[in-house]
Design a protein around this motif. Structure first.
Motif, PDB file in Angstrom:
ATOM      1  N   ARG A 173       0.759  -1.353   0.140  1.00 57.08           N
ATOM      2  CA  ARG A 173      -0.044   0.022  -0.235  1.00 57.08           C
ATOM      3  C   ARG A 173       0.722   1.106   0.064  1.00 57.08           C
ATOM      4  O   ARG A 173       0.617   2.097  -0.620  1.00 57.08           O
ATOM      5  CB  ARG A 173      -0.901  -0.038   1.388  1.00 57.08           C
ATOM      6  N   ASP A 304      -8.620   1.164  -1.365  1.00 54.30           N
ATOM      7  CA  ASP A 304      -7.847  -0.129  -0.843  1.00 54.30           C
ATOM      8  C   ASP A 304      -9.144  -1.087  -0.434  1.00 54.30           C
ATOM      9  O   ASP A 304      -8.963  -2.300  -0.700  1.00 54.30           O
ATOM     10  CB  ASP A 304      -7.077   0.140   0.282  1.00 54.30           C
ATOM     11  N   LYS A 406      -5.904   3.024   5.244  1.00 54.78           N
ATOM     12  CA  LYS A 406      -6.430   2.508   4.077  1.00 54.78           C
ATOM     13  C   LYS A 406      -7.281   3.540   3.258  1.00 54.78           C
ATOM     14  O   LYS A 406      -7.970   4.344   4.313  1.00 54.78           O
ATOM     15  CB  LYS A 406      -7.248   1.267   4.038  1.00 54.78           C
TER      16      LYS A 406
END
Ligand SMILES: C[C@@]1(CC(=O)O)C2=NC(=C\c3[nH]c(c(CCC(=O)O)c3CC(=O)O)Cc3[nH]c(c(CC(=O)O)c3CCC(=O)O)/C=C3\N/C(=C\2)[C@@H](CCC(=O)O)[C@]3(C)CC(=O)O)/[C@H]1CCC(=O)O
Ligand SMILES: NC(=O)c1ccc[n+]([C@@H]2O[C@H](COP(=O)([O-])OP(=O)(O)OC[C@H]3O[C@@H](n4cnc5c(N)ncnc54)[C@H](O)[C@@H]3O)[C@@H](O)[C@H]2O)c1
Length: 494
Positions: A173, A304, A406
């Protein structure tokens, strides 16, 4: 039949072309560009083949096809215009498990050739699945104009740094955000200006800055800064620094190179807040993906985690980034209970459900404490509202995941009240907005709402003056909670 797209390495691989006319010339050009060893069987050679033969770039094996010509061949294309030859070539290739393409009949193809926009090493391949090659060509020409020439150089630069970035930034990420920033920010501008050395130095500085801020930091400063800018720049998923607007179809009709050349040289600056998350509430509007706004599409592409209604239209679902995590909400009409999810198992305790306004759910459940699913059903039984408990869990999860960095999208079908914090008391997931807003504010998670466009105003005879375009380009407000970083929950060790 659906075709599987992939990119093949043909460098130094023997490839056979049966036929050497006009169409074969087009196929041969791309095969030679890919480094293939071209072997040709044809009665006559078109001028380009004559030239390549003289230059020693191809081998002419004969005038009539024989299955032996396939020996050692990686793949074959038949472009004679003779159906009997096509059938022979396909049968012989299939028997040898050699990939075969016949330009006259998709039924005799085990691979087909796409129209290609080439910004080597970046390529865009377009196929109509053998239904309408001219449509593929049409879109190739359109995309040619849209895709900046320097994109290839940008990809090359990224390739040179990729391993180092993998070594310095842990977690996919973090790396994905790093690269998104690189591709939409000053490095992109410098490459467009032809300043490759400066771009490389800038990238190195950005990597250093990102690697040294390895813990989640508050995004509030960035969001406050960007909220007053244009919607494209303000979109944190696209440009975290606000240095440079990303390419969009709406911002300018001038070529990207020209725009970049007009911009003053840029100086390195640290990337702000690469590790923090946010939440975007996206209303799909109708079930038609064509009605999604640009803001909605960008949010879905950047997310995400996408939490969505159970009955979300397939076409809308397909707009979500392929590797994003998707979580369907339980049915809000009653029967649903929270699905067993590993994250919920790990994080939640009955205490969290009893006190949903705390962030106790970030504390791992001690041994012997029931998991969240059990907690949810326990809570549900006592409240006689299973979906309300499931709703509480999902609302909490939206916030937790955003808190932990996220980019979370809550994707809702249909059009909802644009002021999501003014909805009625939450009983179902779809109505959970007020509680969600409160939790987001407590957690210091930035959030915004992307309203949907309903199908109704787009119908001409029902249009009462409020145009679809005006609705679809409405600037979503960015909400920046003002909480100190120290008040936010700490990330747990895995
Ligand atoms: C994309 C492109 C790549 C390339 O060839 O490099 C490509 N065809 C291109 C152009 C083009 N093709 C045709 C015309 C004339 C107009 C017309 O007649 O329709 C034009 C226009 C032109 O030439 O300008 C006619 C045609 N093509 C095929 C058939 C047979 C059939 O469908 O039955 C017929 C009918 C012949 C007839 O009617 O007699 C079959 C195929 N053509 C494919 C690819 C594959 C499917 C790809 C996909 O998924 O869409 C496939 C299945 C097999 C293959 O060739 O791999 C390239 C554009 C490159 C670019 O400019 O970017
Ligand atoms: N797939 C595509 O993208 C596409 C696009 C346009 C046309 N086509 C089709 O492709 C076919 C070829 O078109 P073209 O313009 O290249 O034709 P062309 O006449 O220019 O070339 C044909 C080639 O095949 C050779 N050949 C013909 N019969 C042969 C045989 N029996 N054995 C060995 N070699 C033989 C010829 O010597 C020549 O080299 C046509 O049928 C056309 O309809 C396909």
């Amino acid at each position: 039949m659906s075709w599987f797209p992939f990119f093949a390495d043909l460098n130094d691989k023997p490839v056979l072309l049966v036929g050497a006319g006009e169409v074969a010339t087009r196929k041969a050009e791309s095969l030679l560009a890919a480094g293939a060893q071209l072997r040709v069987v044809a009665r006559t050679l078109a001028p380009a083949f004559e030239r390549w033969l003289q230059e020693g770039r191809i081998a002419w094996l004969g005038r009539t096809f024989s299955p032996a010509h396939l020996d050692g061949v990686f793949l074959v294309t038949s472009a004679t215009g003779d159906a009997a030859v096509d059938a022979d070539v396909f049968a012989a290739a299939s028997a040898r498990q050699v990939f075969c393409n016949t330009v006259d009949s998709p039924e005799h193809c085990s691979f087909i050739v796409p129209a290609v926009v080439d910004r080597g090493p970046l390529q865009v391949a377009i196929s109509s699945g053998a239904t309408a090659p001219v449509l593929a060509r049409y879109w190739r020409q359109k995309i040619e104009v849209m895709l900046p020439q320097h994109t290839g150089a940008l990809a090359t630069l990224a390739g040179q740094w990729r391993r180092q970035v993998q070594a310095r930034l842990s977690g996919m990420r973090a790396r994905r955000r790093f690269w998104e920033h690189i591709f939409s920010g000053p490095v992109n501008t410098l490459v467009a200006q032809g300043q490759l050395e400066a771009a490389s130095q800038f990238l190195a500085a950005q990597l250093e800055a990102s690697a040294s801020t390895g813990t989640p930091v508050n995004k509030a400063e960035t969001m406050t800064h960007t909220a007053s800018m244009s919607p494209d720049i303000a979109d944190p998923a696209i440009s975290a620094s606000g240095h440079d607007a990303p390419e969009t179809f709406l911002t300018s009709r001038r070529p990207a190179e020209q725009r970049a050349a007009e911009q003053p040289p840029v100086t390195p600056a640290p990337i702000p807040a690469l590790h923090t998350g946010d939440l975007v509430v996206v209303d799909a509007g109708s079930s038609d993906p064509g009605q999604l706004t640009l803001h909605a599409l960008r949010a879905l592409q950047a997310a995400d985690l996408v939490v969505h209604d159970p009955a979300l239209a397939d076409g809308i679902r397909q707009q979500i980034r392929k590797d994003a995590e998707k979580l369907a909400l339980p049915d809000g009409n009653g029967a649903g209970t929270a699905p067993a999810h590993p994250v919920l198992h790990r994080w939640s305790t009955p205490m969290d459900l009893a006190q949903p306004h705390t962030f106790g759910s970030l504390i791992p459940a001690p041994a012997g404490v029931p998991c969240a699913t059990h907690a949810a059903s326990h809570h549900a039984e006592s409240a006689h509202a299973p979906h309300a408990a499931a709703s509480a869990l999902h609302t909490q999860r939206l916030v937790d995941e955003a808190c932990w960095g996220k980019r979370v999208v809550w994707l809702r079908g249909g059009c909802h009240d644009a002021r999501i914090n003014h909805l009625a008391t939450a009983h179902t997931p779809a109505q959970a907005a007020p509680r969600l807003v409160m939790l987001l504010q407590q957690a210091g998670v930035p959030w915004r709402h992307v309203p949907g466009v309903s199908a109704a105003p787009a119908t001409p005879w029902r249009n009462t003056g409020e145009s679809t375009a005006a609705m679809s380009t409405a600037v979503p407000a960015v909400h920046v909670p003002s909480v100190a970083k120290t008040q936010r929950p700490q990330r747990l060790a895995a």
